[in-house]
Write an enzyme that holds these catalytic residues in place. Structure first.
Site, PDB file in Angstrom:
ATOM      1  N   VAL A  21      -5.196  -7.371  -3.575  1.00  0.00           N
ATOM      2  CA  VAL A  21      -4.427  -6.776  -4.159  1.00  0.00           C
ATOM      3  C   VAL A  21      -3.330  -6.072  -4.244  1.00  0.00           C
ATOM      4  CG1 VAL A  21      -6.381  -4.544  -4.825  1.00  0.00           C
ATOM      5  CG2 VAL A  21      -7.468  -5.985  -4.013  1.00  0.00           C
ATOM      6  N   ASP A 134     -23.235  -2.551  -2.695  1.00  0.00           N
ATOM      7  CA  ASP A 134     -22.329  -2.871  -1.377  1.00  0.00           C
ATOM      8  C   ASP A 134     -21.360  -1.631  -1.142  1.00  0.00           C
ATOM      9  OD1 ASP A 134     -20.775  -3.923   0.931  1.00  0.00           O
ATOM     10  OD2 ASP A 134     -19.310  -5.162  -0.627  1.00  0.00           O
TER      11      ASP A 134
END
Length: 428
Positions: A21, A134
């Protein structure tokens, strides 16, 4: 500066099992973004390539669909054999992982506020047919760098079920420590699996440890299916019994005992919070308590959840004592108020015109009338009162839909007042 597509890459800010990221910059909107780029060749992995492709396609499918103040926005995506990346809202405050250790615990009130905001975000997702699958501290982000205040946002919907529950997509997705019993059994999932996972997150935020301490993954799965965790209050004495009960219900192994709706989960959190902080100053009310209060007012019936959260952010709350003059006749007005609690009296030249009770707005002519218009009466606290004040400038700077709903509700209020005045005139 390195680029991907039209986006400039500023620096790496995170790395996971399948992607990196970066902090990026959108040259057209001139905003900072977070760009998740899959490792080269990850989608061609012979064993897991299809799963990784599914995860990225899932996030790409949510572009423009998840507009909620507590969900990270997805702006753009490219998914192909050569390049795979997702462009998202940049949230700079870090994840909840930073406050999950015993030496970094947040206040109990702050934990309740965070979990409540998560329930609202996940309820929004549920109503769109989305189950996250999640939920864990790493996927919940702080908006501010100071974790003790400000908003949170849920991220990473790559593992989400979009539409009807699909058993074939369960295997291999999720973080074992936060999985529900039905998830580790590879059964069909719905929003109740997210409720369980959020219960685990709440347990960890309250105590600084996971509910099940396992030697290995097999032991962990066994405990998730068969064992009961210690009560959070046994690990942190100031945790009230009401929160023990909420965590236990959220983490119940029996689906008919576990919360069946996000609103039910959120409602219990609100009750527990109020029971713990009956005398909290109005200006220090938790955001979620303000949200619940506004949502109960008829004025805000047509406002979306996102708009109510917007109002929470730009309003100012205070408590005043009996006899306090809130508005003075003849003064220039630049704000308006809502009475959140208590009673007020409206006076003109010392004569009682009206009594105001919880949920009513007043002083609105200052922002919907001519500029620099004068107040037409005194408003004085009759009892201890809790007020929400909104400045005219804040209203003007709010979103177009929020502003529209304010003006629509103002018209309804003025219409009701006119009708009441006519009734009083007829009775004379």
């Amino acid at each position: 500066m390195e680029k991907v597509g039209k986006y400039e890459l500023v620096r790496e800010i995170g790395r996971g099992a399948t992607s990196t990221v970066y902090l990026g910059s959108d040259p057209f909107t001139r905003r900072e973004v977070a760009i998740k780029i899959a490792f080269p060749g990850i989608l061609k992995d012979p064993r897991r390539g299809k799963l990784y492709t599914h995860l990225f396609l899932n996030e790409a499918a949510l572009i423009g669909k998840m507009s909620h103040p507590h969900i990270v926005q997805t702006y753009d995506a490219v998914v192909d054999d050569q390049l795979c990346y997702i462009v998202m809202e940049h949230v700079p405050g870090g994840t909840l992982e930073a406050v999950c250790s015993p030496d970094r615990l947040l206040s109990i009130e702050r934990v309740v506020e965070i979990i409540f905001k998560c329930t609202r975000a996940l309820d929004f997702a549920f109503r769109m047919g989305i189950t996250h699958r999640d939920i864990k501290p790493a996927n919940i982000l702080f908006v501010n760098t100071d974790p003790t205040q400000g908003d949170i946002k849920i991220s990473d919907f790559g593992a989400a079920i979009i539409g009807s529950p699909d058993r074939t997509l369960v295997l291999g997705i999720g973080s074992p420590a936060y999985m529900s019993p039905e998830q580790v059994k590879d059964r069909a999932l719905d929003h109740q699996t997210d409720i369980y996972s959020l219960g685990v997150v709440m347990y960890q935020l309250l105590t600084g440890q996971l509910p099940f301490q396992a030697r290995n993954s097999y032991d962990l799965v066994y405990q998730i299916i068969n064992a009961e965790p210690r009560r959070p209050s046994s690990l942190r004495s100031e945790i009230p019994a009401a929160l023990d009960a909420i965590v236990a219900r959220a983490m119940s192994k029996q689906l008919d005992v576990r919360y069946t709706s996000w609103s039910e989960f959120g409602h219990d959190l609100t009750l527990a919070f109020r029971g713990r902080r009956l005398s909290v100053p109005a200006e220090r009310m938790a955001d979620f308590e303000k949200f619940e209060r506004l949502r109960s007012f008829g004025f805000f019936t047509e406002f979306s959840e996102a708009e109510i959260w917007e109002v929470v952010r730009f309003s100012k709350w205070s408590r005043v004592a009996p006899g306090t003059v809130i508005i003075s006749d003849g003064e220039v007005g630049d704000c308006f108020y809502f009475l959140a609690e208590g009673e007020l009296k409206v006076l003109k030249n010392g004569m009682l015109l009206d009594l105001l009770t919880s949920g009513e707005c007043f002083g609105e002519m200052a922002v919907i009338g001519k500029p620099n218009s004068l107040r037409g009466a005194d408003v004085v606290a009759l009892t201890d009162a809790k007020l929400m004040m909104i400045a005219g400038t804040a209203l003007q700077e709010s979103s177009a839909t929020c502003r529209m709903h304010f003006y629509q509700s103002f018209l309804a209020v003025l219409s009701d007042r006119l009708a009441s005045a006519n009734v009083r005139l007829v009775s004379f």
